[in-house]
Each structure stands twice: as C-alpha cells, then as structure tokens.
Motif scaffolding. Structure first.
Motif, PDB file in Angstrom:
ATOM      1  N   LYS A 158      27.995  23.771  69.224  1.00 57.40           N
ATOM      2  CA  LYS A 158      28.119  23.887  70.683  1.00 57.40           C
ATOM      3  C   LYS A 158      29.307  24.753  71.076  1.00 57.40           C
ATOM      4  N   ALA A 159      30.066  25.185  70.051  1.00 55.13           N
ATOM      5  CA  ALA A 159      31.207  26.044  70.355  1.00 55.13           C
ATOM      6  C   ALA A 159      30.746  27.410  70.878  1.00 55.13           C
ATOM      7  N   TYR A 160      29.501  27.792  70.536  1.00 60.21           N
ATOM      8  CA  TYR A 160      29.008  29.045  71.075  1.00 60.21           C
ATOM      9  C   TYR A 160      28.751  28.904  72.562  1.00 60.21           C
ATOM     10  N   ALA A 161      29.057  29.972  73.273  1.00 59.97           N
ATOM     11  CA  ALA A 161      28.843  29.916  74.714  1.00 59.97           C
ATOM     12  C   ALA A 161      27.455  30.442  75.066  1.00 59.97           C
ATOM     13  N   HIS A 162      26.490  30.185  74.205  1.00 56.28           N
ATOM     14  CA  HIS A 162      25.154  30.716  74.450  1.00 56.28           C
ATOM     15  C   HIS A 162      24.083  29.655  74.247  1.00 56.28           C
ATOM     16  N   THR A 163      23.047  29.792  74.997  1.00 60.14           N
ATOM     17  CA  THR A 163      21.860  28.982  74.761  1.00 60.14           C
ATOM     18  C   THR A 163      20.726  29.949  74.471  1.00 60.14           C
ATOM     19  N   TYR A 164      19.949  29.620  73.488  1.00 57.84           N
ATOM     20  CA  TYR A 164      18.920  30.534  73.010  1.00 57.84           C
ATOM     21  C   TYR A 164      17.606  30.327  73.769  1.00 57.84           C
ATOM     22  N   VAL A 165      16.947  31.395  74.137  1.00 57.74           N
ATOM     23  CA  VAL A 165      15.661  31.258  74.831  1.00 57.74           C
ATOM     24  C   VAL A 165      14.501  31.815  73.994  1.00 57.74           C
ATOM     25  N   GLY A 166      14.617  33.053  73.541  1.00 55.02           N
ATOM     26  CA  GLY A 166      13.518  33.685  72.806  1.00 55.02           C
ATOM     27  C   GLY A 166      13.210  35.040  73.423  1.00 55.02           C
ATOM     28  N   THR A 167      12.122  35.674  72.999  1.00 55.77           N
ATOM     29  CA  THR A 167      11.752  36.975  73.557  1.00 55.77           C
ATOM     30  C   THR A 167      10.596  36.766  74.542  1.00 55.77           C
ATOM     31  N   PRO A 168      10.851  36.975  75.852  1.00 54.28           N
ATOM     32  CA  PRO A 168       9.884  36.553  76.865  1.00 54.28           C
ATOM     33  C   PRO A 168       8.428  36.953  76.605  1.00 54.28           C
TER      34      PRO A 168
END
Ligand SMILES: Nc1ncnc2c1ncn2[C@@H]1O[C@H](COP(=O)(O)OP(=O)(O)OP(=O)(O)O)[C@@H](O)[C@H]1O
Length: 466
Positions: A158-168
C-alpha cells in the motif's frame, strides 16, 4: 551506460510501471530486456514488493517471458528478462494492414497464449493486463506472455500511491462495474486479443467513453467473418459473456471446449497431455457418463473463503466481503443430480452451450447484480463517465493507474530518472514456494484478486482533492 552487469543498448519504451530497456550482458553478449519498477519508500513494505516480484518472476513456462534475474539499483527494482526479438502482437497486427492472418497462425498463437495464461491461473495468479501489446513473439515465432504480475507487485504494497485499473479497451464489464478482478476477466481480455487476430480490429471500437463502456457491458461486438470456423465464433461468444461465471476457464478452453480440437496440435507438450485427458472425456459414452454421475452424486458445492486476512488497513482500499471459491465436498447434491438427470451425456461441453444473448433479457426474479447491469444497457453511471471525461479516449489502449500524486490522476508512469550506478547485492528474499505449486487439473474453479480496491471511489477522492 551501465545497468548492473549489462550495458544499455536503448530505452525501448516507457509503460505505466516504468521504463523497459534493451540491454546486452557484458559477459555473454546476449540481449535482454530490463524492466524498472519503482520500489516503495516505506522500508517495511519493501520486503513484500521484493517477495512478490521474485515469486512472479520465477514462473517457468514455454509461453511466458523467461525471467533471468532481479537486482536493485537505488530505489528501482530491475527485473531482467528474455528479449523477444519478434516484437509484440500489436505490432504484428499493424504490419498486416488489411491482409488477414491465416487460420493456422491464429490458432497457434491463441493456443500458446491460453497455455501461458493457464499456467499463471493454475498458480492462482491473475495477469490483469492481457493485450496484444503485452504478448510477444520470439524469433522462431513462439508466443510469450509478458508483463504479468506488475499489477500484483503494485498492489502488494500500500506504500505505492497507485491503484491499478487495467487497459480500458481490454477490461471486462465487471471492472467497469467496480467488481473484483477474477480469472475470467483475463479470459475476456484474451477474447479481445483473439478477435484482433481474427479481424485485425478491436471488438469494442468506440468514439467516446460512454460508447466504449456500453459496448463492453453489453458484450456487443461485430461477428467474425464467415470464412472462420464456427468454433471460433462460438468460443468468442462465450469469452464475451457479460457475467464472468458464464465464461469458460482457460482449462476448459484447452481441454474440453468445442475449440480444443482445433487448438490441440498447437499446444506445448505439457498442455497436450492434459488436453488429451480432457479429450478422452470430451465425448462421453453412457457408461462413462454414469460413472461421472455416480461420482458427482457423492459431492456437493460448498463455499470457502479465499481470504486469509486483509492487509489493507487504510481506507484507500476498502475491505470487501471475502471472495468465495467453490469446492466439492462429500455430500449429495440435488442440483448436480438434477442437471445430470436432464443432460444429454453426449458431450462434456454441453453445459457450456448457453445460448442467451449478450444483451440483457433477465427474468423478473433477477438478482440485484443483474438488475444493476440491466440499467447499464441504457447508460453507464454518471459517476464513472465524469471520471473518465478527464482522460482522452486515445489513452484507452494504455494501462490505467490511478495516480495519487500527479496532475493526471488516471495515468502516471512510475519511472524515475535513469541511474548510472546499478550495483548492489542481490536482495535476499524468502519466497513462499508453496504459492507456486500448481493446483490439480480438475480444480477448475473461479478465483478473484485477493485485495480488491474500489478504484472508482479512489479516483473520485483524488479528483476532489485536486
Ligand atoms: N521482453 C520483451 N521483449 C521485447 N520487447 C519488450 C519486452 N518487454 C517489453 N517490450 C517492449 O517494450 C516497450 C515498453 O513496454 P512496457 O511493458 O514497459 O510498456 P507498454 O506495454 O508500452 O505500456 P503499458 O504500461 O500501457 O502496458 C513495448 O514496446 C514493448 O513491446
């Protein structure tokens, strides 16, 4: 410039996770690709990231890009992997211009990508970014899946400041619905790649976010040209089922689907053995059918939690109800008996011949879930659209991250400025080897990501902060 024991030939690209470098080993003169991944600053999370990276990198399969080694340079994790000189499938598709691929190439490539992805799924790992740009060819024409695990590495801390979504353009309807990513979401994405190979077009072409989301959530795509075998048309119809549970697993596609017969000769030897076992049961005679029915009569479906514990305590990732994995238990099942009682025992894939149209025609007693989806037939939620309006549609072919820090919350490369000194000892990491043990062939169950994030809520929060 030096990159550890390698010399840099050139930077071949910059993806959402960082840079990809083409390098040459100073000792062997062989070419490799180095992927740079930003390490989290928080020391306590570092170990998790290393563990996850090394674990994922250790997967060996003829259709997965081979891992060579990993080392750290400053705050970058450098993963050294095989260089696929044939380039990626997207490039191959673009080179074709209007000339269609021959059926043999389509089947060969598709069989190999299914074999590689099945290997990952057998270890309960999701790719989460399958697309023609992440599928490579070697100089002898073998398919290699690349870039798997980036999402796991990213989400492992959770240290990363990103949340992953995918390729739309490749994400399944459930992702737009903010539901957890699961093995069938990878199946959907592979369906998109198969369609691209068959038509040189993407199945869900759109001129706006709204239209893209609507098409995906309806599973509405133009049919394949008639010259292609019926089995491919049928397979795509199933891979694009809007409910992930209705999509076939990769195990089914390889072993007991109508298309398996066409894929058989293109599979690597280890998959062939499994496939042949599947083919032997592909057409049941009455006696075999009775044996299976007797066996199933002793079993019933129970549900067990897939969650051992939630790691995310911050509210940026909402803890959801534990996902459920189906397992067989030793009790008679009325449902199974009923199904078998009315089923023809001619073909093992007869259960899969669901002829429901992809557009929603749900009966009155539909679940809350499917009612939700029915509303989507008219319009995607305003909330989602207003979020996406901030990103141009042209970016829908790139991997999406929700980036906390940048000005552009929907995409943000993680890469850092290049670093000249790339030495340092190899990290000593204790790897949970058990996680890599494959499950048995007959365990053809669905599974989900272990720590799903509410990405829509995340993005909204970030927009409101900006
Ligand atoms: N093992 C490899 N062999 C050959 N080329 C590779 C390899 N890995 C990556 N590439 C190439 O490097 C470039 C950058 O790849 P990278 O995966 O970093 O990002 P991307 O796929 O371009 O973007 P995204 O993050 O949206 O997936 C791409 O052109 C890709 O084809």
């Amino acid at each position: 410039m030096e990159v550890g024991p390698y010399s840099l030939i050139k930077v071949i690209g910059e993806g959402s996770f960082g840079r990809a470098l083409l390098v040459r080993c100073k000792k062997s003169q062989e070419k490799y690709v180095v992927k740079e991944i930003q390490l989290p600053k928080n020391q306590s999370k570092l170990e998790n990231t290393r563990k996850e990276a090394v674990l994922l990198s250790r997967m060996k399969h003829p259709n997965i890009v081979t891992f060579r080694e990993a080392f750290e340079a400053d705050d970058l994790l450098c993963i050294v992997m095989e260089y696929c000189s044939g380039g990626d499938l997207l490039g191959k598709i673009r080179q074709q211009k209007a000339a269609q691929f021959c059926l043999d190439d389509i089947l060969k490539w598709f069989a190999q990508m299914c074999a590689g992805a099945k290997h990952i799924h057998d270890k309960r790992i999701l790719h989460r970014d399958l697309k023609s740009k992440n599928i490579f060819l070697t100089d002898n024409g073998t398919i290699k899946l690349g870039d798997f695990g980036s999402a796991c590495i990213l989400n492992s801390s959770k240290a990363y400041a990103h949340t992953y979504v995918g390729t739309p353009y490749y994400v399944a309807p459930e992702i737009w619905d903010n539901k957890p990513y699961n093995n069938k979401s990878d199946v959907w994405s592979l369906g998109c790649v198969l369609y691209e190979l068959c038509t040189l077009r993407h199945p869900f072409q759109a001129s706006s976010w709204k239209s893209l989301i609507l098409k995906v959530c309806r599973g509405a795509y133009p049919p394949l040209p008639n010259h292609l075998p019926y089995e491919l048309q049928y397979l795509l119809k199933q891979m694009f089922k809007t409910n992930p549970k209705d999509r076939p697993s990769l195990h089914t596609i390889i072993t007991s689907h109508r298309v398996s017969r066409l894929l058989r000769s293109h599979l690597p030897s280890q998959e062939m053995e499994t496939e042949q076992r599947g083919m032997r049961t592909g057409r049941w005679n009455r006696e075999e059918g009775k044996k299976v029915a007797d066996f199933l009569a002793k079993k019933t479906l129970i549900q067990t939690s897939t969650f051992e514990g939630m790691e995310f305590s911050e509210d940026r990732c909402e803890a959801k109800e534990p996902g459920h994995r189906k397992q067989w238990a030793d009790k008679p099942s009325d449902t199974v008996l009923q199904v078998l009682g009315s089923a023809s025992l001619l073909s093992s894939d007869s259960m899969a011949s669901n002829t429901q149209t992809p557009t929603c025609s749900a009966p009155d007693n539909v679940s809350e879930d499917s009612r939700q989806r029915r509303r989507w037939q008219r319009d995607p939620p305003e909330r989602l659209l207003s979020l996406l309006e901030k990103a141009p549609l042209s970016r829908a072919f790139s991997t999406f991250l929700i980036n906390r820090a940048g000005d552009d919350p929907l995409v943000g490369p993680l890469s850092q400025p290049p670093c000249d000194e790339a030495d340092g000892p190899e990290p000593e990491v204790a790897v949970d080897e058990e996680r890599l043990q494959p499950r048995s062939d007959d365990e053809d169950t669905d599974f989900e990501e272990e720590s799903p994030c509410d990405w829509i809520r995340e993005a909204e929060k970030m927009f409101s902060e900006h």
